[in-house]
Design a protein around this motif. Structure first.
Motif, PDB file in Angstrom:
ATOM      1  N   ASP A  54      17.619 -22.987 -12.521  1.00 36.48           N
ATOM      2  CA  ASP A  54      17.693 -22.443 -11.164  1.00 36.48           C
ATOM      3  C   ASP A  54      18.376 -23.463 -10.266  1.00 36.48           C
ATOM      4  OD1 ASP A  54      17.293 -20.602  -9.047  1.00 36.48           O
ATOM      5  OD2 ASP A  54      15.309 -20.100  -9.824  1.00 36.48           O
ATOM      6  N   SER A  55      18.713 -23.045  -9.048  1.00 34.43           N
ATOM      7  CA  SER A  55      19.275 -23.968  -8.067  1.00 34.43           C
ATOM      8  C   SER A  55      18.192 -24.952  -7.638  1.00 34.43           C
ATOM      9  CB  SER A  55      19.778 -23.194  -6.842  1.00 34.43           C
ATOM     10  OG  SER A  55      18.668 -22.648  -6.123  1.00 34.43           O
ATOM     11  N   TRP A  56      18.605 -26.043  -6.996  1.00 35.93           N
ATOM     12  CA  TRP A  56      17.632 -27.042  -6.539  1.00 35.93           C
ATOM     13  C   TRP A  56      16.653 -26.427  -5.553  1.00 35.93           C
ATOM     14  CZ3 TRP A  56      15.706 -29.446  -2.242  1.00 35.93           C
ATOM     15  CH2 TRP A  56      15.027 -30.654  -2.444  1.00 35.93           C
ATOM     16  N   TRP A  94      16.642 -31.195 -12.660  1.00 36.05           N
ATOM     17  CA  TRP A  94      16.629 -31.559 -11.254  1.00 36.05           C
ATOM     18  C   TRP A  94      15.566 -32.600 -10.992  1.00 36.05           C
ATOM     19  CZ3 TRP A  94      20.641 -30.537  -8.672  1.00 36.05           C
ATOM     20  CH2 TRP A  94      21.293 -29.298  -8.688  1.00 36.05           C
ATOM     21  N   THR A 161      23.572 -25.902  -5.497  1.00 35.25           N
ATOM     22  CA  THR A 161      23.752 -24.536  -5.976  1.00 35.25           C
ATOM     23  C   THR A 161      23.967 -24.459  -7.482  1.00 35.25           C
ATOM     24  OG1 THR A 161      26.088 -24.718  -5.388  1.00 35.25           O
ATOM     25  CG2 THR A 161      24.626 -23.652  -3.778  1.00 35.25           C
ATOM     26  N   ASN A 162      24.218 -25.613  -8.126  1.00 32.94           N
ATOM     27  CA  ASN A 162      24.270 -25.609  -9.590  1.00 32.94           C
ATOM     28  C   ASN A 162      22.919 -25.163 -10.120  1.00 32.94           C
ATOM     29  OD1 ASN A 162      26.818 -26.652  -9.432  1.00 32.94           O
ATOM     30  ND2 ASN A 162      26.335 -28.624 -10.342  1.00 32.94           N
ATOM     31  N   THR A 163      22.864 -24.759 -11.359  1.00 35.80           N
ATOM     32  CA  THR A 163      21.578 -24.387 -11.944  1.00 35.80           C
ATOM     33  C   THR A 163      21.242 -25.359 -13.074  1.00 35.80           C
ATOM     34  OG1 THR A 163      22.593 -22.785 -13.438  1.00 35.80           O
ATOM     35  CG2 THR A 163      21.777 -21.952 -11.326  1.00 35.80           C
TER      36      THR A 163
END
Length: 168
Positions: A54-56, A94, A161-163
């Motif tokens: 998922d995104s941060w 993350w 926005t990276n996953t």
């Protein structure tokens, strides 16, 4: 919470007012958290790894909704432990670390990094020699969030926005 336990006496006298310290070593008592697998226990903390990326922002919100936060790392031993959980999986995760653009210490690329929990940032393990570097600025914005890479336990700055996978 309290648990009722039957104690069988074996050559020990337990009197009113005595106390016992009980240690539970079974994983059966750990909470199952939907969307996560149990990774292990280190230095007073349990680690749960997400089964999805998922995104941060979303990952952080999911952790908070479950009563926790994204993983924070306070020393080399903890960094090595977290890395040991992802090394064979060849995934990045993350970290709770983000670059606060409203901080008086903010500057690109290395200023204003903070744990969202408010913990003091007293340890980092940025990929040498040039991370964080805010390498790519485009329509996705700046690289203002940190991820632990699966190669070498180093940290990298990425777009939020990276996953990626994440620990709770």
């Amino acid at each position: 919470s309290l648990v009722n336990v039957d104690i069988i006496q074996n050559d020990t006298i337990i009197c009113e007012g005595d106390s016992l310290d009980l240690y539970i070593s079974s994983l059966e008592s750990l909470a199952e958290i939907p969307g996560f697998t149990y990774g292990g226990f280190f230095n007073g903390s349990h680690y749960y790894l997400s089964i999805n990326t998922d995104s941060w922002e979303n990952a952080s919100a999911i952790c908070i909704a479950n009563g926790g936060h994204l993983v924070t790392i306070s020393n080399e031993d903890e960094n090595n432990y977290v890395y040991s959980l992802i090394d064979s999986l060849q995934i990045g995760v993350w970290l709770d670390l983000y670059q606060n653009i409203n901080s008086p210490n903010y500057s690109e690329p290395a200023g204003g990094w903070e744990w969202s929990t408010g913990e003091i940032l007293n340890y980092t393990n940025w990929y040498p020699p040039n991370e964080p570097n805010n390498a790519t600025v485009n329509s996705l914005g700046f690289e203002n969030h940190a991820v632990m890479q699966w190669f070498g336990s180093y940290w990298n700055d990425e777009w939020g926005t990276n996953t990626d996978f994440y620990f709770y």
